[in-house]
Structures are given as structure tokens and as C-alpha cells.
Motif scaffolding. Structure first.
Motif, short mmCIF file in Angstrom:
data_model
loop_
_atom_site.label_atom_id
_atom_site.label_comp_id
_atom_site.label_asym_id
_atom_site.label_seq_id
_atom_site.Cartn_x
_atom_site.Cartn_y
_atom_site.Cartn_z
N GLU A 126 0.83 -1.21 0.00
CA GLU A 126 0.00 0.00 0.00
C GLU A 126 0.87 1.26 0.00
OE1 GLU A 126 -3.42 0.11 2.52
OE2 GLU A 126 -3.47 -2.06 2.76
N ALA A 127 1.97 1.22 0.74
CA ALA A 127 2.88 2.38 0.77
C ALA A 127 3.49 2.64 -0.60
CB ALA A 127 3.98 2.13 1.80
N LYS A 128 3.92 1.57 -1.26
CA LYS A 128 4.56 1.73 -2.58
C LYS A 128 3.55 2.18 -3.63
CE LYS A 128 7.94 -1.88 -1.53
NZ LYS A 128 8.31 -3.29 -1.77
N ALA A 129 2.32 1.64 -3.56
CA ALA A 129 1.29 2.05 -4.53
C ALA A 129 0.93 3.52 -4.35
CB ALA A 129 0.05 1.17 -4.37
N THR A 130 0.82 3.96 -3.09
CA THR A 130 0.52 5.38 -2.83
C THR A 130 1.65 6.26 -3.35
OG1 THR A 130 -0.69 4.72 -0.84
CG2 THR A 130 -0.06 7.04 -1.02
N ALA A 131 2.88 5.85 -3.11
CA ALA A 131 4.03 6.63 -3.59
C ALA A 131 4.03 6.71 -5.11
CB ALA A 131 5.33 5.98 -3.09
N LYS A 132 3.74 5.59 -5.77
CA LYS A 132 3.74 5.59 -7.24
C LYS A 132 2.62 6.50 -7.78
CE LYS A 132 4.13 2.55 -11.24
NZ LYS A 132 4.30 1.17 -11.71
N TYR A 133 1.47 6.48 -7.11
CA TYR A 133 0.36 7.35 -7.52
C TYR A 133 0.78 8.82 -7.44
CZ TYR A 133 -4.18 9.70 -7.22
OH TYR A 133 -5.24 10.54 -7.41
N LEU A 134 1.41 9.20 -6.34
CA LEU A 134 1.81 10.60 -6.16
C LEU A 134 2.93 10.98 -7.12
CD1 LEU A 134 1.68 10.73 -2.26
CD2 LEU A 134 0.12 11.85 -3.86
N LEU A 135 3.82 10.04 -7.41
CA LEU A 135 4.92 10.34 -8.34
C LEU A 135 4.41 10.57 -9.76
CD1 LEU A 135 7.62 7.78 -7.16
CD2 LEU A 135 7.88 10.27 -7.20
N LYS A 136 3.29 9.92 -10.10
CA LYS A 136 2.79 10.02 -11.48
C LYS A 136 1.81 11.17 -11.67
CE LYS A 136 3.59 5.61 -13.56
NZ LYS A 136 3.05 4.60 -14.45
N GLU A 137 1.45 11.84 -10.60
CA GLU A 137 0.49 12.94 -10.74
C GLU A 137 1.05 14.04 -11.64
OE1 GLU A 137 -2.49 13.60 -7.08
OE2 GLU A 137 -0.42 14.13 -6.74
N VAL A 169 -0.92 23.60 3.47
CA VAL A 169 -0.64 22.17 3.69
C VAL A 169 -1.30 21.39 2.55
CG1 VAL A 169 -0.88 20.23 5.25
CG2 VAL A 169 -0.58 22.53 6.16
N GLY A 170 -0.48 20.83 1.68
CA GLY A 170 -1.02 20.11 0.53
C GLY A 170 -1.34 18.67 0.86
N THR A 171 -0.38 17.80 0.68
CA THR A 171 -0.60 16.37 0.86
C THR A 171 0.00 15.88 2.17
OG1 THR A 171 -0.58 16.01 -1.53
CG2 THR A 171 -0.13 14.10 -0.12
N VAL A 172 -0.80 15.15 2.92
CA VAL A 172 -0.32 14.51 4.15
C VAL A 172 -0.62 13.01 4.04
CG1 VAL A 172 -0.57 14.32 6.64
CG2 VAL A 172 -0.72 16.56 5.54
N VAL A 173 0.38 12.19 4.33
CA VAL A 173 0.22 10.74 4.33
C VAL A 173 0.36 10.25 5.77
CG1 VAL A 173 1.10 8.56 3.40
CG2 VAL A 173 1.22 10.64 2.02
N VAL A 174 -0.56 9.41 6.20
CA VAL A 174 -0.55 8.94 7.60
C VAL A 174 -0.47 7.42 7.63
CG1 VAL A 174 -1.78 8.92 9.79
CG2 VAL A 174 -1.96 10.92 8.28
N THR A 181 8.71 6.73 1.84
CA THR A 181 9.67 7.83 1.69
C THR A 181 10.85 7.43 0.80
OG1 THR A 181 10.63 7.17 3.81
CG2 THR A 181 9.10 9.00 3.83
N GLU A 182 11.27 6.16 0.88
CA GLU A 182 12.37 5.72 0.02
C GLU A 182 11.98 5.84 -1.45
OE1 GLU A 182 14.75 2.51 2.85
OE2 GLU A 182 13.45 1.78 1.25
N MET A 183 10.74 5.48 -1.77
CA MET A 183 10.30 5.56 -3.16
C MET A 183 10.13 7.01 -3.60
SD MET A 183 7.52 2.98 -4.70
CE MET A 183 7.04 3.02 -6.42
N LEU A 184 9.60 7.85 -2.73
CA LEU A 184 9.45 9.28 -3.07
C LEU A 184 10.81 9.96 -3.18
CD1 LEU A 184 6.94 11.18 -3.45
CD2 LEU A 184 6.40 8.90 -2.65
N ASN A 185 11.73 9.57 -2.29
CA ASN A 185 13.06 10.22 -2.30
C ASN A 185 13.86 9.90 -3.55
OD1 ASN A 185 12.84 11.65 0.07
ND2 ASN A 185 13.59 9.96 1.35
#
Length: 539
Positions: A298-309, A372-377, A336-340
Motif C-alpha cells: 500500500e505504501a509503494k502504490a501510494t508513492a507511485k500514484y503521487l509520483l505520477k500525478e 498544507v497540501g498532501t499529508v500521508v498517515v 519515503t524511500e520511493m518518493l526520495n
């Protein structure tokens, strides 16, 4: 140090590394030379030695019993390959041939490995590599193959096959009951059918009676663990010493599944589809098979979604709040590793200890950021209280991303203006999707008066049991755990999917059957329904 024949043989067979530590050398199809450990025996003949069938190519068994005896084809052993798979002309010619090869000897085995010529003088297919292998290594490999799958693994006898399901005391009682009641009904039903067949040995005029030697009564136990994970390995060992099991089915524990994973790898016990959000993050394994990677997926899928926006401002600040326990910190780290990896993104990581800490850090973050734009919890252990806390904090935030487990909370009480701001990772099939097998599973449950209190848990449990039953049937009486896993890999994507995931499949040595997730928003809080905001994302 003395030369250990069997250990070197296993190393050559499974890893393709010779006694000097170098990869195997030889020639393959097209007379192409190779020096590559990937040309190990297990790649084609599989770890069990029972061979495989793929793309119209039938790879023969190389267990000790099959090689060091004259070839004898058994219809029950070959049933799936004969009647359920497309085979080549060579396969059918071999099946219909009156002449079969004699038993191998040590010398003829060495000749077929080095020159590709079997004891009858027949040249093997060019798909079989010809290896350059020393006499000493050949002795080790021969010794290993002679004993390969030469006896049944623990957990099975002439009449019974033993299974267990691991649950922890602190796992949700309702969820445990949903899983265990499904297992109990399935075992009861299957054992009644098995007893009926065993009482009437010639029950089928066609082929079913051929499988009678495979039939065993299922004995299923529940291994309940304490609420202290530090004791789980010791408790599992005690259960196993009392009664070894052939495999673990399902399973449920509150928190990290690593102790169960470690136990199964150490004892070579298959663990089939435990219902966990926390498969081990770091440990690799062969014997544990999961539905998916849980919160890490779920973390990686969320990161990929945000990266592709496309519309996102890469320079905009993004915050990741996470609980300091493993359930919160592991997905936060993967995210964070995927976003970084995208160096244009600015991410603030905010660990929290408890709800008071969460509230304090959130307010501090909002005060220090005009927008405050995007917050991930990743709430971890705080998941029970996080949504009600967010109802007081969400106003100055544009979007909040959360894990799917929070969709199980009561959503009807959330403020209407909060709904459009909430996004959830969702590693399941969408509610409106059609899967024909789902109707069959529900009908099976209805006819056995099994209350469906948690459809996802019960359908997933049924899938694991159905796949195990089907795979065991084709293992016949070769009760090798490795062979069972190889059939499970092969059959995972057959028409057994009860519709909880878009697709379930396993390639060789893959251990996560579902590999993606959607991002969804709440469609109707009263009915808990969701709507997708992304396609299926495979990180």
C-alpha cells in the motif's frame, strides 16, 4: 574440512555453484557455451525433483526413485499434464512408446549430465544443457539426486495429513472466528467426501479411483500463541514437536508476522496465505506464501500514484506522519524511500509515539506551513483512534492519504466536508467487479449454513483451502512440501479466485499472489462503498 557429498550436491542442484564456489559451466541449445549459476538443475526440474511442464515442454522428474528405476508412467501422476495442459508431439510420442528407458546407474547418470545421452542411448532434447563437471562434483550431485524426495515429509502418514492454523490471542476475535469457522466447515466437508470415497474403492468407472492412494483425512489444529511476540518462536516449536504438520493454513496475529515466517523457513513448513498486513519486510523465503505484501504494498502504490500525478507541484511540501511501531514505521520507510528516489520531492517525516504526540506534531506542522497540501498517515497501533482525531484536524489540509484498514471503521460519523479530502490505498478488487467463482463460494457457504460475518476474510480463507485441496490432489502420494508449493505456484491463477483480488498468480519462487492496489475515495459512507481514483497500480 572433509568433502560433504550431499551438501555439495544440493548446492549444485539448487544454486548452480560447484565445489570451488564457481558457477556451472557447459553448453546449451544452439551449442552456446555458458558459465552461469542460473543453469542449476532446480530451474527446470524444480526443487522437489518432480519436474515441470511449461510452454509445451515437459521436463521429466529426476527424483532418486524415478531415475534409478526403469521409467514407468503413472496416469494419476501425469493426469494434469495429460488432460489439462497443451503438450508437444514429442510428449505424446514418449507417452505412447512401448519402449521405456532402463534404470540409471551412477555412470549413465554422469553420461546424461555431461553428454545428454540416456541409458537407452537416446539423445535428450537440446533444451537439456550439457555440463562440464568434475568427477568429485558429479559424485556429490549423484548422491544428492539419489536421495531427492525419497521419502514423505513430516506431517503425513498412511491415513492422515496434519495441518494447523496459527492465531495469536490478541488478534481480533471476530476476524479469528470468521477464519476458523470457514476452515472447520471446509475440513468437515472434505473429510466426509474422502471417507465416502475410501469406503468405496472403485467409486469411479473412469479416472477418479486412480487417485485413491492420494486420499488422506485432514487433521486440523489451531495453534494459539500468547500475546507476547517474543515467545512465539518457542511456542511454535513446542506445538510442532508435539505434532509435526505438513503445512500451516491461513493464520492471524496482531502485528508482525516475522516469527511465523522464520519458524516456517527454519523447519521447511509451507505457510499458506496467512491473513496479515505485516509479512516480513526484509527476510526472503521459500516456504511462506502471502496474498500480498500488506502495508508495504500500500505504501509503494501510494508513492507511485503521487509520483505520477501530472498536476502536482513537485516542490510542494508533503508530510508523512507515522507511528513509531513497526506497523507504522515500515510502510513510512518504504513510502519515503520511493518518493526520495525523485529528488525534486520535499518530504517531512514526522514520527509520533501516541495520540497526544500526533495531535501536537500535526498542529506544529500546520502552523509552520501556510499551505498544507498532501499529508500521508501510517497510523500503526494508533489506527483505532486516528480517524476521530483527524475530524478535528483536517480543515487546513488539502488531501490526506490513509491505509485501507481504516475503511473498516465507522465512516458514517465523519464530517461531510472531510470526505473529498480522504484517499485510501486499496489492494483489493473493486466492489462492482464480477467474478463467477464468488457465486460458487457463497453458494458453498450457504448450503453449509456458514454465517458470512466477514466476506473478505472468509473468501480468502476458502481460496487458500481450495488451492491446497486441488494441489494436494495432483501431488498424489508424493508428499513433498516442495512439490506441493510447486503445484500451488502453478495453480494459483486458475479459476479459483473468489473475487477479493483482481488477479491472483504466482510465478516460480514468487511469494506474493496479488501485486498491486487502487487508490480510492469514499463513495457512500453509509454503505462503506468506495470509488477508484486510479487504475490498478503495480509498484
Amino acid at each position: 574440512m572433509p568433502f560433504d557429498n550431499s551438501a555439495i550436491g544440493e548446492q549444485i542442484y539448487n544454486q548452480g555453484i560447484d565445489s570451488s564456489g564457481k558457477p556451472l559451466e557447459g553448453r546449451t541449445e544452439g551449442d552456446i557455451e555458458f558459465k552461469d549459476a542460473h543453469f542449476n538443475c532446480a530451474q527446470c526440474h524444480r526443487r522437489s525433483g518432480y519436474g515441470s511442464s511449461e510452454g509445451g515442454n515437459y521436463v521429466l522428474p529426476v527424483t532418486g526413485d524415478s531415475l534409478f528405476n526403469p521409467r514407468n508412467f503413472d496416469r494419476a501422476d501425469l493426469f494434469k499434464k495429460l488432460f489439462k495442459e497443451s503438450q508437444s508431439k514429442l510428449f505424446w510420442a514418449r507417452m505412447r512408446s512401448a519402449y521405456q528407458r532402463p534404470a540409471y546407474t551412477d555412470e549413465s547418470l554422469a553420461r546424461v549430465i555431461r553428454e545428454g545421452i540416456d541409458p537407452s542411448g537416446r539423445k535428450l532434447s537440446s533444451l537439456m544443457p550439457r555440463y562440464k563437471i568434475s568427477d568429485r562434483d558429479m559424485a556429490g550431485l549423484t548422491d544428492y539426486i539419489k536421495h531427492l524426495s525419497s521419502h514423505n515429509d513430516p506431517g503425513v502418514d498412511e491415513n492422515t495429513i496434519y495441518f494447523a492454523t496459527v492465531v495469536s490471542k490478541n488478534a481480533n476475535a471476530g476476524d479469528k472466528n470468521a477464519m476458523l469457522s470457514t476452515i472447520a466447515k471446509f475440513v468437515e466437508w472434505l473429510n466426509l467426501e474422502t471417507k465416502g470415497n475410501l469406503d468405496h474403492p472403485n467409486f469411479s468407472p473412469n479416472y477418479r479411483s486412480d487417485f485413491a492412494k492420494a486420499f488422506r483425512i485432514w487433521n486440523h489444529e489451531v495453534w494459539e500463541l500468547s500475546d507476547n511476540p517474543a515467545d512465539w518462536l518457542k511456542e511454535l516449536a513446542a506445538y510442532y514437536e508435539k505434532q509435526p504438520v505438513f503445512a500451516l493454513i491461513g493464520g492471524m496475529a496482531d502485528g508482525d508476522w516475522s516469527p511465523m515466517h522464520e519458524f516456517c523457513e527454519n523447519n521447511k513448513v509451507p505457510c499458506l496465505f496467512p491473513l496479515t498486513q505485516m509479512p516480513p519486510a526484509e527476510q526472503s523465503g521459500h516456504y511462506s506464501v502471502y496474498f500480498n505484501q500488506g502495508l508495504l504494498l500500500e505504501a509503494k502504490a501510494t508513492a507511485k500514484y503521487l509520483l505520477k500525478e501530472k498536476s502536482a507541484d513537485p516542490a510542494a511540501a508533503m508530510a508523512v506522519f507515522y507511528s513509531e511501531d513497526a506497523e507504522g514505521s515500515n510502510p513510512a520507510k518504504a513510502f519515503t524511500e520511493m518518493l526520495n528516489a525523485d529528488k525534486t520531492r520535499a518530504i517531512d517525516s514526522v514520527p509520533v509515539k501516541d495520540m497526544e504526540s500526533f495531535r501536537h506534531e500535526w498542529m506544529k506542522y500546520v502552523e509552520s506551513h501556510p499551505e498544507v497540501g498532501t499529508v500521508v498517515v501510517w497510523p500503526g497501533r494508533l489506527k483505532g483512534a486516528i480517524l476521530s482525531e483527524l475530524t478535528a484536524l483536517f480543515q487546513k489540509t488539502e488531501r490526506i492519504f490513509l491505509p485501507s484498514e481504516l475503511l473498516q471503521a465507522d465512516l458514517a460519523g465523519l464530517p461531510q466536508e472531510m470526505m473529498p479530502k480522504l484517499y485510501f490505498s486499496y489492494p483489493y478488487e473493486l466492489p462492482a467487479a464480477y467474478h463467477p467463482h464468488a457465486f460458487r463460494v457463497r453458494a458453498w457457504m450457504d448450503t453449509r449454513k456458514l454465517e458470512v460475518s466477514n466476506a473478505r476474510i472468509q473468501f480468502n480463507t476458502y481460496y487458500a483451502l481450495n488451492l491446497l485441496q486441488y494441489s494436494l490432489e495432483h501431488v498424489v502420494d508424493h508428499f513433498s512440501r516442495d512439490y506441493l508449493l510447486e503445484y500451488i505456484e502453478h495453480e494459483a491463477e486458475n479459476a479459483l479466485n473468489p473475487g477479493t483480488f483482481p488477479r491472483l498468480s504466482l510465478g516460480p519462487e514468487q511469494r506474493f499472489a496479488s501485486k498491486g492496489a487502487y487508490l480510492v475515495q469514499i463513495d457512500d459512507p453509509e454503505s462503506q462503498s468506495v470509488k477508484p481514483v486510479s487504475a490498478w497500480i503495480v509498484p
